[in-house]
Design a protein around this motif. Structure first.
Motif, PDB file in Angstrom:
ATOM      1  N   PRO A 317      13.151 -24.490  16.686  1.00 43.79           N
ATOM      2  CA  PRO A 317      13.447 -23.477  15.677  1.00 43.79           C
ATOM      3  C   PRO A 317      13.662 -22.075  16.269  1.00 43.79           C
ATOM      4  O   PRO A 317      12.820 -21.579  17.018  1.00 43.79           O
ATOM      5  CB  PRO A 317      12.211 -23.499  14.780  1.00 43.79           C
ATOM      6  N   PHE A 318      14.805 -21.495  15.928  1.00 44.69           N
ATOM      7  CA  PHE A 318      15.083 -20.109  16.293  1.00 44.69           C
ATOM      8  C   PHE A 318      14.596 -19.182  15.187  1.00 44.69           C
ATOM      9  O   PHE A 318      14.094 -18.096  15.441  1.00 44.69           O
ATOM     10  CB  PHE A 318      16.586 -19.919  16.522  1.00 44.69           C
ATOM     11  N   LEU A 319      14.737 -19.637  13.947  1.00 43.67           N
ATOM     12  CA  LEU A 319      14.239 -18.891  12.792  1.00 43.67           C
ATOM     13  C   LEU A 319      12.906 -19.478  12.374  1.00 43.67           C
ATOM     14  O   LEU A 319      12.815 -20.655  12.006  1.00 43.67           O
ATOM     15  CB  LEU A 319      15.239 -18.962  11.639  1.00 43.67           C
ATOM     16  N   ILE A 320      11.863 -18.663  12.443  1.00 47.44           N
ATOM     17  CA  ILE A 320      10.507 -19.086  12.055  1.00 47.44           C
ATOM     18  C   ILE A 320      10.180 -18.454  10.714  1.00 47.44           C
ATOM     19  O   ILE A 320      10.059 -17.238  10.599  1.00 47.44           O
ATOM     20  CB  ILE A 320       9.455 -18.636  13.095  1.00 47.44           C
ATOM     21  N   SER A 321      10.055 -19.286   9.690  1.00 44.57           N
ATOM     22  CA  SER A 321       9.685 -18.786   8.360  1.00 44.57           C
ATOM     23  C   SER A 321       8.182 -18.931   8.178  1.00 44.57           C
ATOM     24  O   SER A 321       7.644 -20.040   8.194  1.00 44.57           O
ATOM     25  CB  SER A 321      10.415 -19.573   7.270  1.00 44.57           C
ATOM     26  N   MET A 322       7.503 -17.810   7.976  1.00 45.88           N
ATOM     27  CA  MET A 322       6.048 -17.862   7.862  1.00 45.88           C
ATOM     28  C   MET A 322       5.576 -18.466   6.552  1.00 45.88           C
ATOM     29  O   MET A 322       4.398 -18.771   6.389  1.00 45.88           O
ATOM     30  CB  MET A 322       5.452 -16.471   8.090  1.00 45.88           C
ATOM     31  N   ALA A 323       6.508 -18.676   5.616  1.00 46.97           N
ATOM     32  CA  ALA A 323       6.143 -19.331   4.364  1.00 46.97           C
ATOM     33  C   ALA A 323       6.076 -20.846   4.525  1.00 46.97           C
ATOM     34  O   ALA A 323       5.581 -21.537   3.634  1.00 46.97           O
ATOM     35  CB  ALA A 323       7.147 -18.965   3.272  1.00 46.97           C
ATOM     36  N   ARG A 324       6.558 -21.354   5.663  1.00 48.53           N
ATOM     37  CA  ARG A 324       6.534 -22.784   5.924  1.00 48.53           C
ATOM     38  C   ARG A 324       5.394 -23.099   6.887  1.00 48.53           C
ATOM     39  O   ARG A 324       5.427 -22.681   8.045  1.00 48.53           O
ATOM     40  CB  ARG A 324       7.866 -23.237   6.522  1.00 48.53           C
ATOM     41  N   PRO A 325       4.402 -23.848   6.444  1.00 45.77           N
ATOM     42  CA  PRO A 325       3.211 -24.096   7.278  1.00 45.77           C
ATOM     43  C   PRO A 325       3.536 -24.658   8.656  1.00 45.77           C
ATOM     44  O   PRO A 325       2.894 -24.282   9.644  1.00 45.77           O
ATOM     45  CB  PRO A 325       2.406 -25.097   6.429  1.00 45.77           C
ATOM     46  N   ASP A 326       4.524 -25.564   8.747  1.00 47.13           N
ATOM     47  CA  ASP A 326       4.833 -26.165  10.039  1.00 47.13           C
ATOM     48  C   ASP A 326       5.424 -25.165  11.013  1.00 47.13           C
ATOM     49  O   ASP A 326       5.272 -25.301  12.243  1.00 47.13           O
ATOM     50  CB  ASP A 326       5.775 -27.352   9.862  1.00 47.13           C
ATOM     51  N   GLN A 327       6.128 -24.135  10.479  1.00 43.17           N
ATOM     52  CA  GLN A 327       6.692 -23.094  11.342  1.00 43.17           C
ATOM     53  C   GLN A 327       5.705 -21.957  11.566  1.00 43.17           C
ATOM     54  O   GLN A 327       5.641 -21.377  12.644  1.00 43.17           O
ATOM     55  CB  GLN A 327       7.994 -22.572  10.745  1.00 43.17           C
ATOM     56  N   ARG A 328       4.933 -21.656  10.552  1.00 47.58           N
ATOM     57  CA  ARG A 328       3.955 -20.570  10.644  1.00 47.58           C
ATOM     58  C   ARG A 328       3.015 -20.753  11.843  1.00 47.58           C
ATOM     59  O   ARG A 328       2.698 -19.811  12.558  1.00 47.58           O
ATOM     60  CB  ARG A 328       3.150 -20.493   9.353  1.00 47.58           C
ATOM     61  N   LYS A 329       2.579 -21.990  12.052  1.00 44.04           N
ATOM     62  CA  LYS A 329       1.614 -22.248  13.118  1.00 44.04           C
ATOM     63  C   LYS A 329       2.187 -21.973  14.506  1.00 44.04           C
ATOM     64  O   LYS A 329       1.428 -21.839  15.472  1.00 44.04           O
ATOM     65  CB  LYS A 329       1.099 -23.678  13.029  1.00 44.04           C
ATOM     66  N   LEU A 330       3.511 -21.859  14.603  1.00 40.22           N
ATOM     67  CA  LEU A 330       4.141 -21.583  15.894  1.00 40.22           C
ATOM     68  C   LEU A 330       3.936 -20.151  16.360  1.00 40.22           C
ATOM     69  O   LEU A 330       4.080 -19.856  17.545  1.00 40.22           O
ATOM     70  CB  LEU A 330       5.643 -21.879  15.816  1.00 40.22           C
ATOM     71  N   VAL A 331       3.591 -19.249  15.410  1.00 37.73           N
ATOM     72  CA  VAL A 331       3.499 -17.831  15.776  1.00 37.73           C
ATOM     73  C   VAL A 331       2.157 -17.193  15.391  1.00 37.73           C
ATOM     74  O   VAL A 331       1.952 -16.004  15.615  1.00 37.73           O
ATOM     75  CB  VAL A 331       4.642 -17.023  15.138  1.00 37.73           C
ATOM     76  N   THR A 332       1.250 -17.967  14.827  1.00 38.36           N
ATOM     77  CA  THR A 332      -0.037 -17.407  14.420  1.00 38.36           C
ATOM     78  C   THR A 332      -1.155 -17.925  15.304  1.00 38.36           C
ATOM     79  O   THR A 332      -0.991 -18.851  16.085  1.00 38.36           O
ATOM     80  CB  THR A 332      -0.353 -17.762  12.946  1.00 38.36           C
ATOM     81  N   ARG A 333      -2.308 -17.302  15.151  1.00 33.29           N
ATOM     82  CA  ARG A 333      -3.459 -17.665  15.985  1.00 33.29           C
ATOM     83  C   ARG A 333      -4.000 -19.029  15.561  1.00 33.29           C
ATOM     84  O   ARG A 333      -3.988 -19.380  14.415  1.00 33.29           O
ATOM     85  CB  ARG A 333      -4.579 -16.614  15.819  1.00 33.29           C
TER      86      ARG A 333
END
Length: 333
Positions: A317-333
């Protein structure tokens, strides 16, 4: 030494806090006390009560005076959740009302001052002449521009007195007076949707909103951004090199009275800063398609269609949507 991926952060605008987002601030444990105190001092309902309502009420939750602060609080909570030990935020932009969030996200205003701006502009956005917005698509099913359609649409807009309010690349939001809105909708070569409760944003009809903002929100609340900030014209406000008064004046004059070119903001940002990823703050992820279409418009990373974008997202994923749990975890603690 581990190299952190560079990220462009994007703040969404009005309409992103909807029925599905009701209660999201409470579920995420967001501390709303500072925001609630500001609202209480102005005699407004608290965000705690609005977010904690038993049911979603379009008349309440979509009203500018409530929607703007709810969106700001949700976006800033997502920003705070990004793991800066793993992610290097190199630039910030936003869409329309999301510009106020972007100001705070980039450090040009404090978090509380950013809330005061968003909260005040939620009210001020209702100060305008009669009129509204229409949204229409310019692309095919694969998000590629239909040849010649944009020129036809803009010629009709000129004939009927409409103007581009927000340019989303493959989608246009047009705005104008009441007669202009009706005339364009009746003659449009493609289907249009009127945005309920929206005024003629980003046009000269918002003059009263601009005047109220400049009187209510002085320039001394602004400073230099700590992170480069890309506005709705594609201008980059560089860190430590952007006059505070000029940024204030853009925010409450040009940003309110002229076209907000979100597609250009995204395109300039990726070209100037070459991020490894784009992080779309919540609430919601409705802006994802517009970001993808902006990338398609310049063939970024070889992405030339909706299918290309989907394939890229599936692979890495190039676009990380923080509203999507599977993508959110890529950029959060």
């Amino acid at each position: 030494m581990t190299v952190r991926p560079a990220a462009l952060v994007v703040a969404p605008g009005r309409g992103s806090y909807g029925k599905d987002e009701l209660g999201s601030l409470a579920r995420a444990g967001v501390d709303l006390s500072a925001y609630d105190a500001i609202r209480a001092a102005a005699g407004k309902p608290s965000l705690t009560d609005l977010d904690g309502a038993d049911r979603f009420s379009p008349g309440v939750h979509l009203a500018g005076e409530n929607a703007a602060p709810l969106i700001y609080a949700a976006s800033m909570a997502d920003l705070a959740a990004i793991d800066r030990d793993r992610i290097d935020v190199v630039a910030v932009t936003g869409n329309s009302m999301g510009w106020y969030t972007a100001l705070a996200a980039a450090g040009a205003v404090s978090v509380e001052q950013g809330f005061r701006v968003a909260d005040a502009m939620g009210v001020n956005s209702g100060r305008h002449g009669p009129g509204g917005q229409l949204v229409l698509g310019l692309g095919d099913e694969d998000w590629r521009p239909v040849p010649g359609l944009r020129d036809v649409v803009l010629a009709l807009a000129d004939q009927t007195g409409m103007a581009i309010s927000i340019d989303l690349g493959g989608t246009l939001v047009l705005a104008g007076g009441e007669d202009a809105v009706k005339a364009f909708a009746a003659a449009s070569p493609v289907p249009t949707t009127r945005l309920a409760g929206h005024g003629p944003f980003h046009t000269a009809l918002m003059a009263d909103s601009s005047a109220a903002a400049m009187a209510q929100l002085p320039a001394d609340g602004f400073g230099n951004p700590a992170v480069p900030l890309i506005d709705g014209t594609g201008r980059v406000w560089q860190r430590w090199a952007s006059p505070a008064e000029a940024l204030w004046r853009y925010t409450f004059e040009a940003q309110i009275l002229t076209t907000y070119d979100f597609a250009r903001a995204v395109q300039v940002a990726v070209r100037e800063f070459a991020p490894d990823q784009i992080i779309l703050l919540g609430p919601g992820d409705g802006l994802g398609g517009a970001i993808a279409q902006a990338l398609i418009g310049i063939g970024w990373l070889g992405i030339a269609s909706k299918a290309d974008f989907a394939a890229r997202q599936k692979a890495a994923p190039f676009l990380i949507s923080m509203a999507r749990p599977d993508q959110r975890k890529l950029v959060t603690r």
